[in-house]
Design an enzyme around this catalytic site. Structure first.
Site, PDB file in Angstrom:
ATOM      1  NE  ARG A  59      -3.047   0.243   3.222  1.00  7.16           N
ATOM      2  CZ  ARG A  59      -2.606   0.041   4.406  1.00  7.16           C
ATOM      3  NH1 ARG A  59      -1.822   1.120   4.902  1.00  7.16           N
ATOM      4  NH2 ARG A  59      -2.615  -0.880   5.152  1.00  7.16           N
ATOM      5  CE1 TYR A 112     -14.246  17.847 -12.737  1.00  5.25           C
ATOM      6  CE2 TYR A 112     -14.131  16.874 -10.885  1.00  5.25           C
ATOM      7  CZ  TYR A 112     -14.174  16.773 -12.043  1.00  5.25           C
ATOM      8  OH  TYR A 112     -14.414  15.467 -12.442  1.00  5.25           O
ATOM      9  CG  ASP A 184      -7.821  21.059  -9.879  1.00  4.03           C
ATOM     10  OD1 ASP A 184      -6.863  20.697 -10.747  1.00  4.03           O
ATOM     11  OD2 ASP A 184      -8.837  20.269  -9.571  1.00  4.03           O
ATOM     12  CE  LYS A 209     -10.304  15.120 -16.475  1.00  2.00           C
ATOM     13  NZ  LYS A 209     -10.760  16.118 -15.328  1.00  2.00           N
TER      14      LYS A 209
END
Ligand SMILES: *Cc1c(COP(=O)(O)O)cnc(C)c1O
Length: 399
Positions: A59, A112, A184, A209
């Site tokens: 992890r 967003y 962001d 993206k």
């Protein structure tokens, strides 16, 4: 060598340390949950260095992750990068890492939409209060700061409506009050702005993206300055954030061509945008590189380039005429997300419903384009045919 060359070189070489690649070019996929140790001493060493590039437990990452983390930290210009299973997870986990019950958050109004929903739903339920601010507020942000304001969250340009913010001014004021400035930075990607030089403390990427670039992986990153890295890293571990090494491998692979893809997206988009300027149907462009985009002066100052994503506003149109424009395109497809090689088109009605600190005139339809890597002349022909359908639908209504 110009700065452009240096960055192009960085995109190719960042994160390719031999301790992770063992000498192959692309860091291989290390899949792991359990890591085994021969001696107690080895185990103690791994435990002590688990945040330092030693494998300890799956992890916490494998060399596949470490190589990508190092590459993003270097390109963003920060100290350390944490990985998340999506951009939305990067945003929620970063906010939760720096906010607790009773705190106040300043959030840009053009954020967003899922980030807005996180604030009004989950964070509100935890007793964290959000004030949305006008993206063009600049130094006026001072008036919105409260004694319990802990985080300023920026997204520049804003989603859909594309307002560019005065990031350095906002960050300076945040720092005067000990507030963490989180950006962001997805639109710029890690190569078209220098967030840490603008004063940002943590820069987030929806790597889904442009970094991945092929519309086939979800992944998010959050890169922190040295000051905030320990808290971000520790809290992302506490929340169990982890990513598949296969996805990270694809993200690293996508990253290597980011520079050339972005340059082509920008070139194609500018050609389409300039053509849109000649169209009588178009009211104005919401493209940061054009003067009609609010905050264009900050784009010129703080960004080195644009990309394929922008919007434009029509002078008029209703649901039927916009539907006629959007449906039956040959190259543009309707779909969410962006940053892949393909062109996308979406219309947004009801933007006024996802703005509270600013007013949006929803009587004029807004269309958002992602310009892909197709030949822009084919895209222009596609849009031109779309405008013919749009005008025919408008004329039919008048009759
Ligand atoms: C897409 C997007 C996100 C969310 O990323 P996912 O990987 O889809 O969760 C966050 N911020 C911006 C600006 C985006 O465009």
């Amino acid at each position: 060598m110009t700065e452009k060359h240096q960055q192009a070189t960085q995109i190719v070489s960042a994160g390719r340390d031999k301790k992770w690649t063992k000498g192959v070019i692309n860091p291989p996929v290390f899949r792991a949950s359990t890591i085994v140790f021969d001696t107690m001493e080895d185990m103690r060493y791994a435990a002590k260095n688990k945040t330092n590039g030693e494998m300890f437990y799956g992890r916490r990452g494998t060399p596949t992750h470490f190589a990508f983390q190092a590459a993003i930290a270097e390109l963003e210009g920060g100290f350390g990068t944490a990985l998340y299973p999506s951009g939305a997870a990067a945003i929620s986990a970063t906010l939760m890492s720096f906010l607790k019950s009773g705190d106040h958050l300043l959030m840009v109004d053009s954020v967003y939409e899922p980030t807005r929903d996180l604030c009004t739903k989950l964070l509100a339920g935890l007793g964290i209060e959000t004030t949305f601010y006008d993206p063009l507020i600049g130094a006026g942000i001072r008036k919105l700061i409260k004694p319990n304001t802990k985080v300023l969250f920026l997204e520049s340009p804003g989603s859909i409506t594309m307002e560019v913010q005065d990031v350095p001014t906002l960050c300076d004021i945040a720092h005067e009050h000990g507030i963490v400035a989180i950006l962001d930075n997805t639109w710029a990607s890690p190569i078209n702005s220098r967030p840490f030089e603008l004063g940002v403390d943590i820069s987030i990427q929806a790597a889904t993206k442009y970094i991945v670039g092929h519309s086939d992986v979800m992944i998010g990153t959050a890169t922190a300055s040295e000051k905030y890295w320990p808290q971000l890293r520790e809290n992302s571990y506490l929340m169990g954030q982890t990513t598949s090494p296969d996805d990270v491998y694809l993200a690293t692979r996508g990253l290597r061509t980011l520079g050339v893809r972005m340059a082509q997206h920008e070139k194609n988009a500018l050609k389409v945008a300039n053509w849109l300027l000649t169209r009588p149907e178009v009211d104005h462009l919401r493209h940061p590189a054009f003067e009609t985009c609010p905050g264009h002066e900050f784009f010129k100052r703080d960004f080195s380039a644009s990309n394929g994503l922008f919007s434009f506003v029509l002078k008029q149109g209703d649901s039927a005429s916009v539907t006629a424009l959007l449906e039956n395109m040959s190259h543009f497809k309707m779909g969410f997300s962006w940053g892949g090689y393909e062109s996308l088109i979406l219309s947004y009605f009801g933007i006024d419903g996802i703005r509270s600190a600013t007013k949006w005139d929803s009587s004029k339809p807004l269309i958002r384009l992602h310009i892909g890597l197709e030949d822009p002349d084919d895209l222009i022909a596609d849009l031109s045919a779309g405008f013919d359908r749009f005008n025919a639908a408008l004329a039919a209504k008048v009759k």
